[in-house]
Design an enzyme around this catalytic site. Structure first.
Site, mmCIF file in Angstrom:
data_model
loop_
_atom_site.group_PDB
_atom_site.id
_atom_site.type_symbol
_atom_site.label_atom_id
_atom_site.label_comp_id
_atom_site.label_asym_id
_atom_site.label_seq_id
_atom_site.Cartn_x
_atom_site.Cartn_y
_atom_site.Cartn_z
ATOM 1 N N ASP A 1 0.858 -1.179 0.000
ATOM 2 C CA ASP A 1 0.000 0.000 0.000
ATOM 3 C C ASP A 1 0.893 1.227 0.000
ATOM 4 O OD1 ASP A 1 -2.101 -1.723 0.119
ATOM 5 O OD2 ASP A 1 -2.749 -1.189 2.143
ATOM 6 N N ASP B 1 -15.216 -3.333 -2.012
ATOM 7 C CA ASP B 1 -14.888 -3.120 -0.609
ATOM 8 C C ASP B 1 -16.189 -2.979 0.171
ATOM 9 O OD1 ASP B 1 -12.279 -2.993 -1.544
ATOM 10 O OD2 ASP B 1 -12.340 -0.816 -1.751
#
Length: 238
Positions: A8, A129
């Site tokens: 990330d 998500d």
């Protein structure tokens, strides 16, 4: 089951967020290239990279760092975060990305998402998500009204092949994946390639997902916190 190590990116560094909060950031490596090199040395030829700046700002920010990984290490990268238009998708594929993950774009700009899905079906991943059972977008700050089942069914009818599903409540927590969620998705939508993400904390978690015939899993914090070794992760790809 394929295991996919994650990086990330926030401000050019390899980090992890806790439950998607930009206020709870842990920096694991100041050099994403260095981190990607470790993955390649362990035998991985495909990694998952998220542009956290892009997810929040609505524009892809960390592409130079990702291109450096692709160019210098010659590994395959799937990426998401800040992708808002068909032109963004084309730009990333032209830059050498193997697969593009879209979440906000699929909700807020469905026209361009469907165009991308039609033109590049094998390169597109729906980033689904979930927050309290709803599809979240815009850096996980907003949720859609349409149900998961309805949305997925529509997308599959339009050619969707691959979904990366993250339970936000599990992301970065090391609390274990939402096994029930992934089992249900795999059972109800067997035609899609399902990538699980969020909450993986141990080798046992990976074994359970593997036994459930989940196609792939993204692994981040469990590796960075020393809960799972690269050798244990790579064994699933042998």
């Amino acid at each position: 089951m394929q295991t996919i190590p994650a990086i990330d990116l926030l401000d050019g560094q390899a980090v992890r967020l806790h439950k998607g909060s930009y206020e709870e950031v842990t920096v694991y490596d100041q050099s994403p290239l260095n981190q990607a090199q470790k993955f390649k040395d362990a035998g991985f030829n495909h990694i998952h990279v998220v542009d956290l700046n892009g997810a929040k700002e609505g524009k892809f920010v960390n592409l130079p760092h990702i291109q450096q990984i692709i160019d210098e290490l010659e590994i395959s990268v799937q990426t998401g975060g800040g992708i808002r238009s068909f032109e963004d998708v084309e730009m990333l594929l032209d830059a050498g990305l193997s697969k593009v993950i879209c979440s906000s774009m699929a909700i807020k700009n469905e026209k361009d998402w469907l165009r991308s899905l039609e033109q590049y079906p094998e390169n597109m991943i729906l980033g689904m998500d979930l927050k309290d059972g709803k599809i979240a977008y815009s850096g996980w700050l907003e949720t859609a009204e349409e149900s998961v089942e309805s949305f997925l069914s529509r997308m599959i009818d339009r050619g969707l092949q691959e979904v990366l599903c993250t339970d936000i409540s599990k992301d970065g927590t090391l609390a274990g994946p939402n096994f029930e969620l992934y089992n249900d998705l795999h059972k109800n939508f067997p035609e899609i390639r399902l990538i699980a993400s969020g909450g993986v904390s141990s080798l046992e978690d990976l074994n359970i997902l593997n036994e459930a015939n989940i196609d792939a899993v993204v692994i981040g914090k469990a590796y960075y916190e020393g809960r799972i070794s690269l050798e244990e992760m790579a064994a699933f790809n042998a």
